[in-house]
Design an enzyme around this catalytic site. Structure first.
Site, PDB file in Angstrom:
ATOM      1  CB  CYS A  57      13.019  -5.738  -5.778  1.00  0.00           C
ATOM      2  SG  CYS A  57      13.480  -4.442  -4.597  1.00  0.00           S
ATOM      3  CD  GLU A 115       6.161  -5.633  -5.640  1.00  0.00           C
ATOM      4  OE1 GLU A 115       5.562  -4.966  -6.527  1.00  0.00           O
ATOM      5  OE2 GLU A 115       7.310  -6.081  -5.787  1.00  0.00           O
TER       6      GLU A 115
END
Length: 392
Positions: free
Chosen positions: A2, A131
């Protein structure tokens, strides 16, 4: 993995969105606390590591003098990227990456094991995270988040017909519900005095009402009258108002500006806005040798990706998907680490949509970073489409 999040709610909206059932069964909101070192939380559609983002943690980590007696939880902006308590030198210069904490080694690696053994468990709050899916023609960014109520659209925006009340809105509605006060008529070149207004314009009922009102209240100071302009309310407060008048005139302004987030739960019975993503994390407290205020920082715990994400990336944040999971991760005094560790696992609870490649640059903080888009076709396909267009 992340490496980028979005945080677009204000502090009062964040604490309202984090309403929880306290130990006595009452609905409550966490208390907002500013970072001790003076760093600020800023709304952003594109948060990168080293920035300060809102983090939820137990109030047991703070002295009673720092928090309200009724607060069981606190929201504190922390630096993204763990600075260990034993770090020497510049707390922003870490020799290795600490933005994410891999769950597989968090109980063995000293970097995370020591803070976790101290009970330094926290929940990172965000609208969602980004992402990138690797394709032959490049990387396509996606935004991942909890399923949202129908009252919310992207970029996160509360639709007006079902929006939650906040303190400013309540004050506005309260003022709109009150009968308007009579005001002297304002003309372009001169201000008509209250006496002239009563003699020239008011009928008998208004005369009586004004007389009774003036007799029942202490005299108010009038604005300074000038030839070509009417002195503003601000000047009246600064130049002429006594203490009582100042208090009355500034009531609405003070109510709209104050940040009493501790009592927000009494003002908002139900949150209709975005459902914030809750990610498990570990934090630490770094203290300077010169006695400067402490620095709070965190790492986001990551796990192998579930089917919600494995098509895009092989890692994902450890999501806490229910209120009980959030409570158990925060409650370090009653839930031991070995039991809380079972919460760190892949979860199937996320929605997603492709977003603009504007998010690729961490300096871009516009709403375009969150807007759903159609993935761009590869350059070769674009050319084919253009050639075929005349034949269709």
């Amino acid at each position: 993995m992340c490496g980028r999040t979005a945080c677009t709610l204000s502090p009062d909206e964040i604490v309202a969105a984090c309403r929880f059932k306290s130990a006595n069964g009452e609905q409550n909101c966490p208390q907002w606390m500013d970072a001790a070192n003076g760093q600020k939380y800023y709304l952003s559609y594109n948060k990168a590591p080293t920035s300060y983002t809102p983090v939820l943690l137990s109030s047991q980590h703070f002295d009673n003098s720092e928090i309200s007696a009724k607060s069981e939880r606190v929201v504190l902006p922390m630096k993204w990227g763990l600075t260990l308590s034993w770090h020497k030198g510049d707390p922003y210069k870490i020799p290795y990456e600490t933005n994410n904490c891999r769950a597989e080694g968090m109980l063995e690696k000293r970097t995370y094991r020591v803070p976790l053994q101290k009970g330094y468990r926290c929940v990172i709050l965000a609208d969602g995270f980004f992402e990138w899916k690797t394709l032959k023609e490049g990387k396509q960014p996606y935004f991942f988040y909890f399923m949202q109520p129908e009252t919310v659209q992207f970029p996160f925006k509360i639709l007006p017909d079902n929006s939650a009340s906040n303190s400013k809105r309540e004050i506005k509605e309260e003022n709109e519900s009150k009968p308007p006060k009579l005001q002297p008529k304002v003309e372009t070149k001169e201000t008509v005095s209250l006496t002239n207004l009563k003699e020239e314009k008011a009928d008998e009922d208004i005369k009586t009402e004004l007389k009774e009102e003036n007799e029942s209240k202490p005299p108010r100071l009038q604005p300074k009258v000038e030839t070509n302009e009417t002195v503003s309310l601000t000047n009246l407060k600064e130049e002429k108002a006594d203490d009582d008048t100042k208090t009355e005139l500034s009531d609405v302004q003070q109510e709209s500006e104050k940040s009493d987030y501790t009592n927000l739960s009494s003002k908002i019975e139900e949150w209709h806005g975005p459902k914030l993503l809750t990610m498990a994390g570990v934090f630490d407290i770094w203290k300077s040798s010169d006695g400067s205020p402490p620095l709070y920082s965190y790492s986001i715990t990551t796990v192998s990706a579930s089917s919600d994400m494995d098509w895009c990336h092989h890692r994902m944040p450890a999501i806490l998907s229910t209120p009980k999971e959030v409570n158990d991760w925060l409650d370090f005094s009653n839930v031991p680490l070995n039991k809380a560790s079972a919460l760190i696992k892949p979860q199937k609870c996320l929605s997603h949509h492709p977003v603009s490649k504007a998010v690729n640059n961490s300096r871009n903080h516009t709403p375009d970073c969150l807007k759903p888009v159609k993935p761009e076709p590869p350059p070769s396909l674009k050319g084919c489409q253009q050639l075929q267009e005349p034949h269709t």
